[in-house]
Design a protein around this motif. Structure first.
Motif, mmCIF file in Angstrom:
data_model
loop_
_atom_site.group_PDB
_atom_site.id
_atom_site.type_symbol
_atom_site.label_atom_id
_atom_site.label_comp_id
_atom_site.label_asym_id
_atom_site.label_seq_id
_atom_site.Cartn_x
_atom_site.Cartn_y
_atom_site.Cartn_z
ATOM 1 N N GLY A 238 3.015 0.374 6.499
ATOM 2 C CA GLY A 238 3.164 -0.944 7.102
ATOM 3 C C GLY A 238 1.887 -1.750 7.037
ATOM 4 N N GLU A 239 0.741 -1.086 7.238
ATOM 5 C CA GLU A 239 -0.547 -1.773 7.109
ATOM 6 C C GLU A 239 -0.757 -2.268 5.681
ATOM 7 O OE1 GLU A 239 -3.380 -2.249 9.121
ATOM 8 O OE2 GLU A 239 -2.260 -1.754 10.933
ATOM 9 N N LEU A 240 -0.399 -1.443 4.705
ATOM 10 C CA LEU A 240 -0.556 -1.841 3.310
ATOM 11 C C LEU A 240 0.331 -3.034 2.967
ATOM 12 C CD1 LEU A 240 -0.698 1.622 1.489
ATOM 13 C CD2 LEU A 240 -2.580 0.031 1.862
ATOM 14 N N LYS A 241 1.539 -3.058 3.527
ATOM 15 C CA LYS A 241 2.463 -4.144 3.220
ATOM 16 C C LYS A 241 1.950 -5.489 3.713
ATOM 17 C CE LYS A 241 6.762 -1.470 2.955
ATOM 18 N NZ LYS A 241 8.119 -1.246 3.507
ATOM 19 N N ALA A 242 1.083 -5.470 4.697
ATOM 20 C CA ALA A 242 0.522 -6.714 5.220
ATOM 21 C C ALA A 242 -0.721 -7.156 4.454
ATOM 22 C CB ALA A 242 0.188 -6.556 6.703
ATOM 23 N N SER A 243 -1.137 -6.369 3.459
ATOM 24 C CA SER A 243 -2.358 -6.675 2.707
ATOM 25 C C SER A 243 -2.017 -7.353 1.394
ATOM 26 C CB SER A 243 -3.144 -5.387 2.440
ATOM 27 O OG SER A 243 -3.427 -4.705 3.646
ATOM 28 N N ASP A 244 -2.899 -8.217 0.940
ATOM 29 C CA ASP A 244 -2.640 -8.957 -0.292
ATOM 30 C C ASP A 244 -3.662 -8.671 -1.392
ATOM 31 O OD1 ASP A 244 -4.815 -10.170 0.813
ATOM 32 O OD2 ASP A 244 -4.024 -12.217 0.767
ATOM 33 N N ARG A 245 -4.538 -7.689 -1.190
ATOM 34 C CA ARG A 245 -5.481 -7.270 -2.226
ATOM 35 C C ARG A 245 -5.459 -5.742 -2.261
ATOM 36 N NH1 ARG A 245 -4.947 -11.828 -2.674
ATOM 37 N NH2 ARG A 245 -6.422 -13.487 -3.215
ATOM 38 N N LEU A 246 -4.756 -5.175 -3.253
ATOM 39 C CA LEU A 246 -4.540 -3.736 -3.299
ATOM 40 C C LEU A 246 -4.865 -3.167 -4.676
ATOM 41 C CD1 LEU A 246 -1.130 -3.493 -1.375
ATOM 42 C CD2 LEU A 246 -3.417 -3.047 -0.460
ATOM 43 N N PHE A 247 -4.975 -1.847 -4.732
ATOM 44 C CA PHE A 247 -5.155 -1.099 -5.972
ATOM 45 C C PHE A 247 -3.999 -0.111 -6.099
ATOM 46 C CE2 PHE A 247 -9.228 -2.198 -4.196
ATOM 47 C CZ PHE A 247 -10.003 -2.618 -5.280
ATOM 48 N N ALA A 248 -3.635 0.232 -7.326
ATOM 49 C CA ALA A 248 -2.557 1.204 -7.541
ATOM 50 C C ALA A 248 -2.843 2.041 -8.779
ATOM 51 C CB ALA A 248 -1.210 0.510 -7.671
ATOM 52 N N ASP A 249 -2.405 3.273 -8.723
ATOM 53 C CA ASP A 249 -2.523 4.187 -9.860
ATOM 54 C C ASP A 249 -1.544 5.328 -9.622
ATOM 55 O OD1 ASP A 249 -3.345 5.246 -12.231
ATOM 56 O OD2 ASP A 249 -5.403 5.661 -11.623
ATOM 57 N N GLU A 250 -1.397 6.186 -10.587
ATOM 58 C CA GLU A 250 -0.498 7.329 -10.444
ATOM 59 C C GLU A 250 -1.086 8.509 -11.205
ATOM 60 O OE1 GLU A 250 -0.012 5.754 -14.202
ATOM 61 O OE2 GLU A 250 0.346 4.639 -12.343
ATOM 62 N N THR A 251 -0.714 9.707 -10.782
ATOM 63 C CA THR A 251 -1.162 10.914 -11.450
ATOM 64 C C THR A 251 -0.025 11.927 -11.456
ATOM 65 O OG1 THR A 251 -2.914 12.604 -11.547
ATOM 66 C CG2 THR A 251 -2.071 12.023 -9.371
ATOM 67 N N THR A 252 -0.081 12.846 -12.379
ATOM 68 C CA THR A 252 0.995 13.829 -12.499
ATOM 69 C C THR A 252 0.841 14.929 -11.452
ATOM 70 O OG1 THR A 252 -0.263 15.107 -14.124
ATOM 71 C CG2 THR A 252 1.229 13.417 -14.952
#
Length: 523
Positions: A238-252
């Motif tokens: 919920g905290e992340l959803k209120a943010s407008d500057r984020l980073f994303a990545d994925e790993t196996t």
């Protein structure tokens, strides 16, 4: 008639055509061979080399540790020799590392060493204490097992025929009638997801003390902890959803496929908020979510309900749908990572000398020098300096790359690396106009780095539930690390609060950045 004049011109032309064809085939063969050699070198580096072009400082220290061991042996030998000869040991300047940094909260145990006799040798009687020397050294007590016996006395009134009685309620345990305490279960979870020590290795270590605990029991405890702490993960999302500057990545993450005996390749997706680069006030967060797929649809599902803004990612095309207004209701401004682009030229230059790679790395290095100077400054200041110093470098980079591209074979690896960045140019330069955007995905890459370490040691997750537990515990441990919180102390505290009925409306007080270690120690 001379022999030269007798040569058929058509024959000569045919020979020249064959020679040209042979030269073209030779050039293509050499290019293919060079590409194969680069691929082989890169594969060797990926398997046996360091994963970062900067290198790990701890690995560099390995070469000096043996020298320090030898120095310690020589010092011990010199001390022993001086003692045998009755000489005072030569005072050596001691290293100042860690000196005077023993934390105040550590328990102090005083060891008083009295002389054999305090009677004056002259026969004057008992000597008087006039002072003392105190030395503090860091000590450790190896992990000690103990049995916690909970006693709840029962009280009854004999006057009213036993109608009145009293007994304290039983404390809430993670596992009712279970073998281990809540603290022990948390210790096991932290050992795996923070220190990368899989359950089977923990079981082997404890077996040396005669404690027989099966790894399946430890896994069961981890699943119970993850279940209890799920509301905290939801609050973090919920905290992340209120943010407008984020980073994303994925790993196996390998997961054991049911009834096959084989593992399948699943994914942990990481979403990070980290505003420390521009002095933002919101605490850093990392949340991992498990998925069987790496598709764009999975990315859209993970970001459902987010408000949109700027999302910094690597060049993976699965995130592109998040920036398309036709495919999502809350489109993101996709920002691409300069480090990923630079890494391509670093890898290429490891096997093939190239002035283009050298120049490219130098120009990107100039941008990072500017970023180092403005880290932590106000967003408006960062934007102004970027416009003044970084923008001219970036503006000159594109035409230079396009000119190099014209001189390269379209099928060459170097041309492919250049096109990689030119295709993503709009996302690469977005940081110039917003001081709250970073140049790279280092924030999420640093947060995601423990996952491969745990993956290497633990080999695989036993099932989907195990992968979900992995994601939840990695989220809590990772967020604790980002906020400088001891994961063991935090998880002990928050698990006790939840098990003892902490209300859902107070869940904000249980988030990692609201944890106060001093209060927990005295509670």
């Amino acid at each position: 008639m001379s022999s030269a004049a007798a040569i058929d011109p058509e024959y000569v032309a045919e020979l020249e055509r064959q020679l040209a064809t042979a030269r073209a085939l030779l050039a293509a063969s050499e290019e293919a061979n060079a590409r194969l050699e680069r691929m082989l070198a890169q594969a060797r580096h990926a398997r046996f080399g360091v994963s970062s072009e900067r290198g790990d400082p701890d690995q560099r220290n390995l070469f000096t540790e043996d020298c320090e061991v030898a120095e310690g042996q020589l010092a011990a030998a010199a001390d022993a020799a001086n003692k045998a000869l009755g000489k005072a040991s030569r005072k050596r300047s001691s290293a100042k590392r860690n000196k005077g940094n023993l934390p105040d909260h550590l328990k102090r145990v005083e060891e008083v060493i009295e002389p054999d006799s305090t009677l004056c040798p002259c026969g004057c009687g008992e000597m008087v204490k006039v002072g003392e020397d105190r030395t503090q050294r860091l000590d450790v007590v190896p992990a000690q097992f103990r049995v916690l016996v909970t006693v709840r006395p029962k009280y009854m009134c004999r006057t009213c025929d036993g109608k009145s009685h009293a007994q304290a309620p039983a404390p809430e345990f993670l596992v009712p009638r279970g073998l281990g305490t809540n603290r022990f279960a948390v210790h096991s979870v932290v050992a795996k997801f923070c220190d990368h020590l899989p359950f089977y290795r923990q079981a082997e270590i404890w077996r040396r003390d005669g404690i027989e605990i099966d790894r399946t029991m430890l896994a069961n405890w981890a699943g119970r902890i993850a279940f209890q702490l799920a509301p905290i993960i939801d609050a973090m999302i919920g905290e992340l959803k209120a943010s407008d500057r984020l980073f994303a990545d994925e790993t196996t993450v390998p997961v054991l496929a049911p009834r096959t005996g084989k593992t399948r390749k699943d994914y942990l997706w990481a979403v990070v908020r980290d505003q420390r680069g521009w002095g933002g006030g919101d605490p850093p967060i990392v949340v991992f979510q498990h998925s069987r797929s790496r598709s764009a649809e999975t990315a859209k599902k993970i970001f459902t309900g987010f408000k949109g803004g700027s999302l910094t990612v690597d060049g993976y095309a699965g995130y592109d749908a998040l920036g398309d207004p036709k495919k999502t209701n809350q489109p993101w401004g996709i920002t691409y990572c300069w480090t990923h682009w630079r890494r391509r030229f670093v890898e290429y230059s490891r096997t093939t000398a190239s002035p283009i790679c050298t120049e490219m790395k130098e120009r990107i290095r100039q941008l990072y020098r500017i970023e180092a100077d403005i880290r932590g400054k106000d967003p408006d200041v960062r934007r102004a300096i970027r416009q003044k110093l970084s923008k001219p470098i970036v503006d000159a980079l594109r035409p230079w790359l396009e000119a190099q591209l014209d001189m390269l074979s379209s099928s060459s690896d170097l041309a492919r690396h250049i096109r990689y960045g030119l295709k993503r140019w709009a996302g690469l330069i977005r940081f110039l106009d917003d001081g709250r955007i970073e140049m790279d995905t280092n924030a999420v890459e640093n947060a995601i780095r423990p996952i491969p370490l745990t993956r290497k040691n633990a080999l695989f997750a036993g099932n989907d539930d195990g992968a979900v537990t992995w994601a939840r515990m990695a989220s809590l441990v990772g967020t604790c690390k980002l906020n400088g919180i001891n994961p063991q102390a935090y998880l002990e505290h928050v698990l006790e609060k939840i098990l003892n009925g902490h209300m859902q409306e107070d869940i904000q007080n249980l988030l990692p950045w609201n944890f106060k270690p001093d209060e927990a120690r005295h509670s």
